[in-house]
Design an enzyme around this catalytic site. Structure first.
Site, mmCIF file in Angstrom:
data_model
loop_
_atom_site.group_PDB
_atom_site.id
_atom_site.type_symbol
_atom_site.label_atom_id
_atom_site.label_comp_id
_atom_site.label_asym_id
_atom_site.label_seq_id
_atom_site.Cartn_x
_atom_site.Cartn_y
_atom_site.Cartn_z
ATOM 1 N N THR D 14 0.832 -1.202 0.000
ATOM 2 C CA THR D 14 0.000 0.000 0.000
ATOM 3 C C THR D 14 0.869 1.256 0.000
ATOM 4 O O THR D 14 0.495 2.270 -0.570
ATOM 5 C CB THR D 14 -0.982 0.018 1.187
ATOM 6 O OG1 THR D 14 -0.240 -0.261 2.376
ATOM 7 C CG2 THR D 14 -2.065 -1.013 1.012
ATOM 8 N N CYS D 146 -10.421 -2.883 3.273
ATOM 9 C CA CYS D 146 -10.831 -3.290 1.934
ATOM 10 C C CYS D 146 -12.106 -4.123 1.921
ATOM 11 O O CYS D 146 -13.046 -3.818 1.185
ATOM 12 C CB CYS D 146 -9.702 -4.028 1.239
ATOM 13 S SG CYS D 146 -8.947 -5.322 2.228
#
EC number: 1.2.1.103
Lengths: 345, 345, 345, 345
Positions: D14, D146
């Site tokens: 990320t 997510c």
């Protein structure tokens, strides 16, 4: 936005890639995408990444007048429809092989008869790193083929710098993804048959050899394998120079050719997972990577070159060429980075 | 069942493959599988395909006496523990590189010092198609390496038949799956980094060159790429013979060498999706495939060879060699067919 | 070998799987494999794993008399040709859906009209773990569908043991591989479009619900997703029992049903990488795995079931059923283990 | 460029995604990316897509003053270093779970004790489609998880419009890619073990349930499977409403919530290959897709939701939130389209 553009053959893979690029390009407005089979469907029907784009396919027989027409049609179509294309647009960028070679003789050696051989000399072959000086103002541009582009990008700096003489034996072993087979497929490209393969796809006599010969001035031994990825072309060039070649010479040759190139990266060694050019590292982008290793045992130079076949090997290269042809900033619409990680590019 | 067997290093990939094969073998009974890390766990804990097998890993320091001991340990372990292995078993089949080369000189050129160089001459290299006559009665067998096996299987018949002289330039471009990296992995073999790749894995100087040189009598230009499959090694050999070579000569050479081989298939052209050797076609089996194409443009012969690296390139070849060594039917426990379709072999 | 067998529809995926199994079966001799499209081609032309098998496809209109005929034709063909099949063979094992349901009413609810409804009652549905007692001597056997088989295997022991009452809400979320689409493919199963997907394939109203309803006596909420593997069907069943259910009850239910089953394994928790049923663990085999977890938060039982759709979900189940029907050892020709690792099963 | 930014934890997946986005963002200039393990290496060493980016990792203990600090560190790190983060930056966007929940009670139920519980009430949870009105001026933002994001995006419009009451039984069956496991990996995420799987990854009790409960006000039955893709999270929500629900109601609910949302697309049926939300269709982008089907047989509503877990499920959402917080155009730096085809997203 300064220019209008159309995409003929908009439902195929390279057509979709052109639409993606033009949609994000600051200087182009897409006014038409044609598709005989999907007329009136939205472009998102075929290209799910473009589901948010407000554009429908129209019949290819009625072309809108535009500044630039990109032809993403199967080989043979452009030579048939070239007059209509040129009537519709000031600049035609053809992504097929129809206008890549310089002479009818060359063409006939690799393909089956050209409808409009007189135009071959007019068309500019476009591999901007190779010949961007020919592109400004060009009105018929033939965008280079993917496997030829990968090979030429890897080898040409070495010839230009004199590291290689051009008389060497060169074996080019290419690995490509399934998008090279185009949309629609058939038994060979069905998922159960195509996944996980290392398949000799063009063991010998791949037509891209013609472009390599013409633009590199060298005959190569060329073999293409299909492997399990969707996008990507990786060329491994095994070259046997007459005398010893040093790492410094190699670095210097690539720096000379690509030091100022916005889309070229040289990658050779270092630590970490990614030490050489890889299709994954450039997936979805117009970047190309070249790198090398020298085999101490047999005085062989191994050159690695990786591109996204649909981008630098096709649609990206076409937009890049159009940028140069029209005098737009070269990197316009193409300067974005790729993804990491990405499964199979 | 006539023979007892043990697997040292049973928790790794080749160890698991040996267990699978021995479990289905009519002449072997597995009495021990060792693993330091997974002692007392069932073999199914590491090898989910073997969840139905009633066997637990034991500590490698206490070896059961057996007829045949298969060593599937990392390179370097067998040379350290070889005396214990030979004390425990009449026949030792080593799957590592420790005893593959014939002399200390050869070994030192590619590896870092051998603990027991005096044993190198005693050990029989096992690639049964190459040298099965040496195997009957052998008590120390070094099973051939995967990439070397693929290369040798493709080229040797051409030398034996005189189609190639042995003086040719040979470029071998190998594509391998992720199981070659072994179980456990690291960053480079993690799924996000490893999937969808064409990665120069050993651009030059891969150690399997040593075996090829020694057993083929030829120096080759050798480059290995990692591609997206789990099992499989595909070698593409680009050979430049001195004079023209015909298809008939090639077919005849392979027929002569492999016409009676139970595990070799020659595949070259024909229609359909699968026209050449492919790892997918032999995945999970001890079969090897060879094939070829002749490049009319540059008098190049392109030889394709495909095996499952864990089977014919490792565990299958080891069991095959043990069968020959003990005088068992050669195909015992190995005669099953592979799968179609199979995703990534 | 005691019985002759033929495979009608031998060029498709399940036809090829039958040929693989029968080729390695100690009691069957394959005397015919039919294919209209590939008449006179070797079976290896379509099934590269069988390149070593000496058998050519013949026209389906001329059937050889055999003991057992396996029909691996598309749905609708068997009902048309059933008389010819039964004339040719004492035992017909049909792998299509044509004879799976028990009544015309049931059939019409899910399909479009049956040509030979009077035969529906004669045919024995074959999921040997469910109803092997009906199979001995059966002359028309309808082998169960893959997704139904996965679901039934996971849930039935819980009903049989009274852990579930049959009144529960049951959501079945199935993930399947690309071989379920069959050979040949189309745009949706082309590699570029099919790889890396999680695609709602049958969001609702999948026809296998009919089999589940009929043989489990329960209506389920059924959704099928296509994911990136070639072989495999994994059913996750979310069940909401009326009262609390303990782990012991679950284990006991599975032990009761499957303790003596040669092809069933219960896998639930434990350490390591593989803690639950997975298609990879059974790829290429006739094994089925079931397992579970209990959700403490909402009193939900999550049942996992995994099979190879082409084996236990089709060809393996068909051979298993034929073994039982003929009184052969149940595991004959099916007792081999799967592979580890294997890329995409 | 108006704002300076830093990325703490820049070497992870990320972190790399943030660097990619900020590099192409018109309003942000990246002045620092930290990594303890890769200090002084270029960001391209870890993220090959960024090989052209001129930035080196620095030690995380010396933070540069910036306008916005993005923390892409493992769970637990932000709560330890939050004071240093806030000293260095006016706005902190945390991508971990540390500040997502609203109260210590909630946190303790799912995690193991919070170091700075007093800050939980201060932090703004960021799922801009859900609560963008809270973001302008926020100085501590917790970017949503997510799997929770995928689930909430699919279900919330139905509650808001009253199509669902909130009392329904809801089963959420999620399929995720390997990037959720993060960089580095371990045995379970090694390529040979991880490819081609359908693996119950979090059969029950996934921590993202906490976010769903808190922000959707509903307890769901939640199960996560790992499948063979790198990026992507697809949530299939099986909902059982009290009374019949019509397609019009569904469309209308999604239109009401997402009609003006720049990153949301509703996809439900139609022809072609891509008829429902799919991770492939949004891979690499900040787009989310929702869609549905109604099961006539059991009055079930099946809701499909697909995002790229690293984009809309993490880095994209974080940049989106920062845009809103700072009053920048919401879509700045995020408006690009994804790729088609793309192998495994």
């Amino acid at each position: 936005m300064s220019y209008t553009a159309s995409v003929v053959g908009g439902s195929g893979f390279t057509g979709g890639e052109l639409l993606r690029l033009l949609d994000g390009h600051p200087e182009f407005e897409v006014v038409q995408a044609t598709s005989r089979s999907y007329e009136r469907k939205t472009v998102g029907h075929q290209h799910p990444n473009l589901r948010g784009m407000d554009l429908r396919f129209t019949d290819p027989s009625e072309l809108e007048p535009v500044d630039v027409l990109f032809a993403a049609t199967p080989h043979g179509v452009s030579m048939e429809r070239i007059d209509a294309f040129r009537d519709a647009a000031d600049t035609v960028v053809d992504l097929s092989a129809d206008f890549r070679l310089g002479s009818e003789t060359q063409y006939d050696e690799w393909y089956d008869g050209h409808d409009r051989p007189e135009l071959l000399a007019d068309a500019e072959y476009a591999l901007p790193e190779l010949n961007r000086e020919n592109l400004p103002g060009a009105d018929l541009i033939a965008s280079g083929g993917c496997n030829a582009t990968a090979t030429i990008l890897g080898l040409k700096p070495l010839f230009d710098a004199g590291v290689l003489s051009g008389d060497e034996d060169v074996v080019v072993d290419v690995k490509v993804g399934s998008s090279e087979g185009g949309a629609g497929g058939g038994a060979a490209s069905s998922h159960p048959e195509r996944s996980g393969i290392v398949r000799p796809y063009a063991p010998t006599s791949h037509r891209h050899e013609a472009e390599i010969e013409e633009f590199l001035g060298l005959s190569v031994s060329f073999t293409v394998h299909a492997v399990d990825m969707t996008r990507g072309a990786a060329a491994t060039c095994h070259v046997f120079p007459d005398g010893p070649v040093g790492k410094k010479d190699m670095w210097s040759a690539y720096r000379e050719s690509y030091g100022d190139e916005p889309f070229m990266r040289t990658v050779a060694g270092g630590g970490g997972v990614y030490r050489y050019p890889e299709p994954k590292a450039v997936a979805g982008t117009n970047y190309g990577e070249v790198g090398f290793e020298i085999d101490p045992g047999n005085e062989r130079v191994v050159v690695f070159s990786a591109i996204d076949n649909m981008m630098k090997g096709s649609a990206g290269q076409a937009v890049h060429a159009a940028n140069v042809a029209l005098g737009i900033e070269e990197t316009a619409g193409l300067a974005f980075q790729g993804l990491h990680p990405v499964g199979a590019p």
